[in-house]
Write an enzyme that holds these catalytic residues in place. Structure first.
Site, short mmCIF file in Angstrom:
data_model
loop_
_atom_site.label_atom_id
_atom_site.label_comp_id
_atom_site.label_asym_id
_atom_site.label_seq_id
_atom_site.Cartn_x
_atom_site.Cartn_y
_atom_site.Cartn_z
CG HIS A 1 -2.04 0.95 1.18
ND1 HIS A 1 -2.19 1.97 2.11
CD2 HIS A 1 -3.09 1.09 0.33
CE1 HIS A 1 -3.26 2.67 1.84
NE2 HIS A 1 -3.83 2.16 0.75
CE LYS B 1 -4.11 6.76 2.69
NZ LYS B 1 -5.52 6.53 2.78
CE LYS C 1 -1.25 4.85 -1.71
NZ LYS C 1 -1.86 4.26 -0.51
CG HIS D 1 -7.18 8.48 -0.32
ND1 HIS D 1 -5.85 8.33 -0.67
CD2 HIS D 1 -7.70 7.23 -0.31
CE1 HIS D 1 -5.59 7.05 -0.88
NE2 HIS D 1 -6.69 6.35 -0.66
CG ASP E 1 18.91 11.37 -9.88
OD1 ASP E 1 18.81 10.29 -10.51
OD2 ASP E 1 18.91 12.48 -10.44
CG ASP F 1 1.99 17.76 22.13
OD1 ASP F 1 0.77 18.00 22.23
OD2 ASP F 1 2.59 17.00 22.90
#
Length: 462
Positions: free
Chosen positions: A197, A382, A199, A380, A204, A387
């Site tokens: 899952h 996450k 991404k 979508h 380089d 703090d």
């Protein structure tokens, strides 16, 4: 046995089964207690390797003065270092990328400037306008002599024709299908449920991207009032981050580890770990999780960070299906006076996950957690900011699929400036969302509560 007793008996069996399924998650409180007994302080690495202890302490002391009261800079960081083996790295620059268009523009610019290699790992790589543009760019760079290596998930790309990846391979791109679905291996449940899952793009060895954005036109669609199931016209709200500096090596290491684990062809002749250069002032580490690892690092990262918060916990997540420990962390923080605020989806492409998450609202509201639902976009993202100093952007959802079965990755960024950007973005999401009040929630119909209960019983598979 009466019908009601049969129902209670069957529900009890389901609850016992689900409880047993979640037993593989680590006891975070015990891990935190063991870590607190250590006399070690957090280690920080720079462009020339590990900094002297005195220099590391000076950096953290300065950060504590800027941030104000927090336990995150000790409890959470020491614990995560001991479990992951990754040190914090200084000298990084983090650029916040909001939604698909900004993410694709930054990624395309960095890919176009590549000179040695491009390593790309994604859950979804669609054969649509966005996917084809990226494919053509990757083929162009490969033709220029830049080595392109691609990992794509078999389930995430189930709707992408094999010919799409065949064209990339014909152009010299090294492609690797993660855990291909094979009917002959149907008994190997781990091969079916274990998904990649993540991404990640590493260019380089100097620039890395991570977050929630897949390569698909749905992430570039304009906002509308359409429901998610109406297709690409519904706008998707997501967050990504671009990282430059020594921390990129950690993302590179995780990509190469997955490549080797999937038995990809040898990747040689390229400079995957060039000499690091200082690019900014953020402290960053990569947190990667894989099934079979009892540490479940992204889970421990979130639970321990919430438990260590002293002022506020602001979370945005796409699929909110918390387990008991996560609920205890959130409600416990709220009860000790921490401002715990969650922005969650008001609409979703997974109604069972939406309903299961809502089944926890009553307990959260009772503890003082503030809840908001965003209904004008398909949320979508996450992310979290805690703090005013600890931020994370990544692929990890608050569900057991992410915590138990997926390869996931998050960037943890320590710094007041980046946290302020994250907080501004969070407040924009709050302003675009609807507050969930205890009175309103208590008045929802009985049939809605029943749907939530049913979804909750299936939460292990959401």
């Amino acid at each position: 046995m009466s019908r009601s007793r049969v129902v209670v008996f069957l529900l009890s069996l389901c609850i016992l089964f689900l409880a047993g399924c979640t037993a593989t998650l680590p006891d975070v409180s015990r891990l935190m207690e063991e870590s607190s007994e250590s006399v070690e302080s957090p280690e920080i690495a720079g462009v020339r390797g590990r900094l002297p202890r005195r220099a590391s302490d000076r950096i953290l002391t300065r950060l504590e003065r800027q941030a104000g009261p927090t336990d995150l800079l000790q409890a959470n960081i020491v614990l995560m270092q001991s479990l992951s083996g990754h040190s914090l790295t200084t000298g990084n620059r983090a650029t916040l990328l909001v939604d698909g268009p900004a993410t694709y523009a930054a990624m395309s610019k960095a890919i176009a400037a590549a000179r040695d290699h491009i390593n790309l790992e994604t859950f979804v790589f669609d054969d649509d306008d966005v996917g084809r543009r990226f494919a053509e760019l990757l083929l162009q760079k490969q033709a220029e002599g830049v080595q392109v290596n691609l990992i794509y998930d078999s389930v995430g790309c189930k709707n992408t024709p094999a010919a799409f990846f065949g064209k990339l391979r014909a152009g010299g791109v090294k492609t690797l299908e993660f855990n291909p679905i094979n009917p002959l291996q149907a008994r190997r449940r781990d091969l079916i449920t274990h998904r990649d899952h993540r991404k990640v793009v590493v260019i380089d060895g100097r620039t890395a991207f991570t977050g929630g954005v897949n390569i698909s036109s749905v992430f570039s669609a304009s906002p509308s009032r359409a429901r998610p199931n109406d297709g690409e016209t519904f706008g998707w709200r997501d967050t990504h981050v671009m990282i430059e500096g020594p921390a990129v090596a950690q993302f590179q290491e995780l990509f190469l580890r997955t490549w080797r684990a999937q038995k990809g062809p040898p990747l040689t002749g390229r400079d995957y770990f060039p000499a690091a250069r200082s690019e900014g002032k953020e402290l960053i580490t990569a947190v990667g999780s894989t099934p079979g690892d009892s540490k479940r690092l992204t889970y421990v990262m979130y639970v321990s960070a919430i438990k260590s918060a002293r002022r506020f916990v602001h979370l945005t997540n796409a699929y909110f299906v918390p387990d008991e420990q996560m609920m205890e962390a959130l409600t416990g923080a709220a009860r000790r006076g921490v401002d715990v605020t969650l922005v969650l989806p008001g609409v979703s492409d997974s109604e069972p996950a939406l309903l299961s998450g809502r089944s926890h609202y009553e307990d959260l509201l009772e503890a003082g957690v503030k809840l908001y639902e965003r209904g004008d976009r398909m949320l979508h993202a996450k992310t979290a900011v805690i703090d005013g100093v600890w931020s994370t952007v990544g692929s990890t959802n608050f569900d057991l699929w992410s915590f138990l079965r997926n390869n996931e990755i998050n960037a943890v960024i320590l710094g007041v400036d980046f946290a302020n950007q994250m907080e501004d973005l969070f407040q924009r999401d709050v302003a675009a969302s609807k507050a969930i009040t205890p009175k309103e929630w208590a008045e929802r119909p009985l049939w809605v509560r029943l749907k939530e209960l049913i979804a909750r019983l299936a939460s292990h598979w959401l």
